[in-house]
Motif scaffolding. Sequence first.
Motif, mmCIF file in Angstrom:
data_model
loop_
_atom_site.group_PDB
_atom_site.id
_atom_site.type_symbol
_atom_site.label_atom_id
_atom_site.label_comp_id
_atom_site.label_asym_id
_atom_site.label_seq_id
_atom_site.Cartn_x
_atom_site.Cartn_y
_atom_site.Cartn_z
ATOM 1 N N GLU A 142 0.948 -1.217 -0.006
ATOM 2 C CA GLU A 142 0.041 0.075 -0.108
ATOM 3 C C GLU A 142 0.784 1.212 0.017
ATOM 4 N N THR A 143 1.982 1.090 0.942
ATOM 5 C CA THR A 143 2.832 2.474 0.785
ATOM 6 C C THR A 143 3.238 2.816 -0.696
ATOM 7 N N VAL A 144 3.819 1.724 -1.234
ATOM 8 C CA VAL A 144 4.564 2.020 -2.596
ATOM 9 C C VAL A 144 3.444 2.509 -3.552
ATOM 10 N N GLN A 145 2.200 2.010 -3.313
ATOM 11 C CA GLN A 145 1.205 2.423 -4.404
ATOM 12 C C GLN A 145 1.183 4.137 -3.966
ATOM 13 N N GLN A 146 1.211 4.586 -2.933
ATOM 14 C CA GLN A 146 1.033 5.748 -2.574
ATOM 15 C C GLN A 146 2.323 6.778 -2.755
ATOM 16 N N ALA A 147 3.560 6.154 -2.717
ATOM 17 C CA ALA A 147 4.702 6.796 -2.890
ATOM 18 C C ALA A 147 4.823 7.095 -4.538
ATOM 19 N N VAL A 148 4.673 6.230 -5.190
ATOM 20 C CA VAL A 148 4.986 6.470 -6.623
ATOM 21 C C VAL A 148 3.865 7.497 -7.145
ATOM 22 N N LYS A 149 2.741 8.007 -6.466
ATOM 23 C CA LYS A 149 2.056 9.023 -7.021
ATOM 24 C C LYS A 149 2.683 10.353 -6.815
ATOM 25 N N ARG A 150 3.749 10.496 -6.182
ATOM 26 C CA ARG A 150 4.602 11.519 -5.836
ATOM 27 C C ARG A 150 5.775 11.611 -6.940
ATOM 28 N N LEU A 151 6.206 10.805 -7.677
ATOM 29 C CA LEU A 151 7.181 10.499 -8.511
ATOM 30 C C LEU A 151 6.730 11.249 -9.832
ATOM 31 N N HIS A 152 7.682 12.058 -10.467
ATOM 32 C CA HIS A 152 7.398 12.564 -11.847
ATOM 33 C C HIS A 152 8.824 11.884 -12.453
ATOM 34 N N GLY A 153 8.366 11.395 -13.564
ATOM 35 C CA GLY A 153 9.695 10.826 -14.346
ATOM 36 C C GLY A 153 9.527 9.435 -14.815
ATOM 37 N N ALA A 154 10.459 8.495 -15.007
ATOM 38 C CA ALA A 154 10.599 7.445 -15.267
ATOM 39 C C ALA A 154 11.279 6.612 -14.342
ATOM 40 N N TYR A 155 10.537 5.269 -13.850
ATOM 41 C CA TYR A 155 11.152 4.369 -12.951
ATOM 42 C C TYR A 155 10.755 3.120 -13.126
ATOM 43 N N ALA A 156 11.544 2.000 -12.786
ATOM 44 C CA ALA A 156 11.279 0.703 -12.259
ATOM 45 C C ALA A 156 11.953 0.690 -10.990
ATOM 46 N N ILE A 157 11.076 0.219 -10.072
ATOM 47 C CA ILE A 157 11.758 0.133 -8.571
ATOM 48 C C ILE A 157 11.595 -1.406 -8.072
ATOM 49 N N ALA A 158 12.466 -1.676 -7.199
ATOM 50 C CA ALA A 158 12.188 -3.055 -6.335
ATOM 51 C C ALA A 158 12.386 -2.403 -4.875
ATOM 52 N N VAL A 159 11.606 -2.940 -3.980
ATOM 53 C CA VAL A 159 11.762 -2.474 -2.590
ATOM 54 C C VAL A 159 11.480 -3.320 -1.413
ATOM 55 N N PHE A 160 12.236 -3.742 -0.295
ATOM 56 C CA PHE A 160 11.690 -4.645 0.302
ATOM 57 C C PHE A 160 11.960 -3.968 1.651
ATOM 58 N N CYS A 161 11.260 -4.618 2.772
ATOM 59 C CA CYS A 161 11.176 -3.715 4.230
ATOM 60 C C CYS A 161 11.588 -4.582 5.362
ATOM 61 N N ARG A 162 12.607 -4.396 6.107
ATOM 62 C CA ARG A 162 12.946 -5.188 7.202
ATOM 63 C C ARG A 162 11.791 -5.714 8.082
ATOM 64 N N ASP A 163 10.684 -5.233 8.102
ATOM 65 C CA ASP A 163 9.612 -5.389 9.039
ATOM 66 C C ASP A 163 8.791 -6.452 8.418
ATOM 67 N N GLU A 164 8.865 -6.713 7.093
ATOM 68 C CA GLU A 164 7.745 -7.590 6.369
ATOM 69 C C GLU A 164 8.798 -8.635 5.629
ATOM 70 N N PRO A 165 9.401 -9.677 6.130
ATOM 71 C CA PRO A 165 10.142 -10.693 5.326
ATOM 72 C C PRO A 165 9.412 -11.471 4.514
ATOM 73 N N HIS A 166 10.193 -11.806 3.344
ATOM 74 C CA HIS A 166 9.306 -12.859 2.411
ATOM 75 C C HIS A 166 8.211 -11.622 1.450
ATOM 76 N N ARG A 167 8.751 -10.582 1.293
ATOM 77 C CA ARG A 167 8.063 -9.691 0.441
ATOM 78 C C ARG A 167 8.712 -8.774 -0.398
ATOM 79 N N VAL A 168 8.478 -8.498 -1.493
ATOM 80 C CA VAL A 168 9.252 -7.551 -2.255
ATOM 81 C C VAL A 168 8.145 -6.937 -3.246
ATOM 82 N N VAL A 169 8.018 -5.663 -3.128
ATOM 83 C CA VAL A 169 7.276 -4.780 -4.098
ATOM 84 C C VAL A 169 7.943 -4.293 -5.170
ATOM 85 N N GLY A 170 7.320 -4.389 -6.210
ATOM 86 C CA GLY A 170 7.969 -3.456 -7.480
ATOM 87 C C GLY A 170 6.690 -2.881 -8.114
ATOM 88 N N ALA A 171 7.372 -1.488 -8.978
ATOM 89 C CA ALA A 171 6.585 -0.739 -9.586
ATOM 90 C C ALA A 171 7.146 -0.336 -10.940
#
Length: 605
Positions: A142-171
Amino acid sequence: MCGIVGAVAQRNITPILLEGLKRLEYRGYDSCGVALHVDGALQRSRSTARVAELQAQVEKAGLAGFTGIAHTRWATHGAPASHNAHPHFSRERIALVHNGIIENHDELREELRAAGYVFESQTDTEVIAHLVDHMYTGDLFETVQQAVKRLHGAYAIAVFCRDEPHRVVGARQGSPLIVGVGNGENFLASDAMALAGTTDQIIYLEEGDVVDLQLQRYWIVDGEGKPAQREVRTVHAHTGAAELGPYRHYMQKEIFEQPRAIGDTLEGVTGISPELFGDDAYRIFNKIDSVLILACGTSYYAGLTAKYWIESIAGLPVNIEIASEYRYRDSVPNPNALVVTISQSGETADTLAALKHARSQDMVNTLTICNVSTSAMVRECKLSYITRAGVEVGVASTKAFTTQLTALFLLTLCLAQVRGRLTDEQEADHLKAMRHLPAAVGAVLALEPQIIAWAEEFARKENALFLGRGLHYPIALEGALKLKEISYIHAEAYPAGELKHGPLALVTQEMPVVTVAPNDALIEKLKSNIQEVRARGGQLYVFADADSHIAPSEGVHVIRLPEHYGHLSPILHVVPLQLLAYHTALARGTDVDKPRNLAKSVTVE
């Protein structure tokens, strides 16, 4: 350019991430790194050397984990340095890698500094990591969905969080990103080749998509946050073709693969038919009144060559635009034009953006010449022709260029046929010539020993001129580009008739002048241009056809190609220019396959 690999699994993924980076090395990079979720904490290793050095660091540190991301970086914001290398961390909670360019990074940086974030790099990527951390709600997807709305430009991202093991989010937005589907494990990458040998089940994310990867599932939403169904495709990414074998460099290997690559590109072509480009090709070709070609770099020079072919043989007017410039000027759209994009990777950011701009102006008759059947360019064009060059690792394009020319000549013949400008006899003659191309290129490659001798002379120079006329002027441009790309010798190309309008002032004993001299209708004019150079003391290096009657003399060095090849002559004449650049770079000791400051797949503007 930059490469991404990410994974969630029930096994140690470190070897998968590092192998993925190795498979992406051909794209070009100046730093690399890997980050893993280890015992409830984030750990990473970064290097400004090659992936092999990174692997040694990781093995020495004993890094292993079930969730992680890895990256190869080609510097845009900030110099190539360890602190600028990805992955970037935010408060030891968020790890993130990024391809692309964030245009509003300065504005976001000031906002985040005011919120107490400290920046350790000059990159726009660290801004995204801190933004995700700043907006973190306890649910990374949910956080990444909201964060990418703030970005202007081109991107491909991959991100994971210390507090959520076994999860990677991409956009992704404007930069390619794929999902690899496994059994109890899932993957992210910027290129299917990165996952070769790991999974062949691939999903191509679309613009605006955000994906949540977990062990037993993946979930995709579109740019509006709505659930999105994306097709799972079986993709057999090339692996063996990237092995170096007996060659010293990939560029040398790829030069010598050209007979095979051209033959493969023509495989199955038994006659001239618009359907070679798609089921709807005849209808589209029948209604167009012009052609617009969009391309960058070497592909642009292929397009310049095609302009001569299409106007001469098919009788259609052709405009060709440098893709990075096209959408930033006021052009006159023509809905009846055939828009042709040319790209080795099919992911070239400038060309994709130019294509979208053309379509926004109601120019919807689109066709691409591309080496990757699953690329964004192919998916976004109505028609396509897939060259079969195979994997091209060397940054300086060789076999991709000659296979593009081969496909463009086929397009020329199809356009001519639809317009009633191709007789059965002419079709048979052209097909015969095309089938003989692999053997003809093979005969040109046999000239390598003579070219090596020239390269020893060129290696001592710092400047060079390349000359061509008519159909071979784009080949002179391509020859100059190859020399400057890998040997770092300053080289320029001109139509030979332009010598007296300025470039002749540069000619001295120290300025080698390379001349492409096929025995065509302009040969006598070209001989006059050669004399202009010789009269000023210039040293000429002439690639001439066997029957062009240009004799070697003092200051005039001649290598004869085995035969004159008519309309297809550019495909033969570019090969010795590739060899000249390669052996000159070899003599100068430069990094042939990975020249400084350059990348293979240009996925940022």
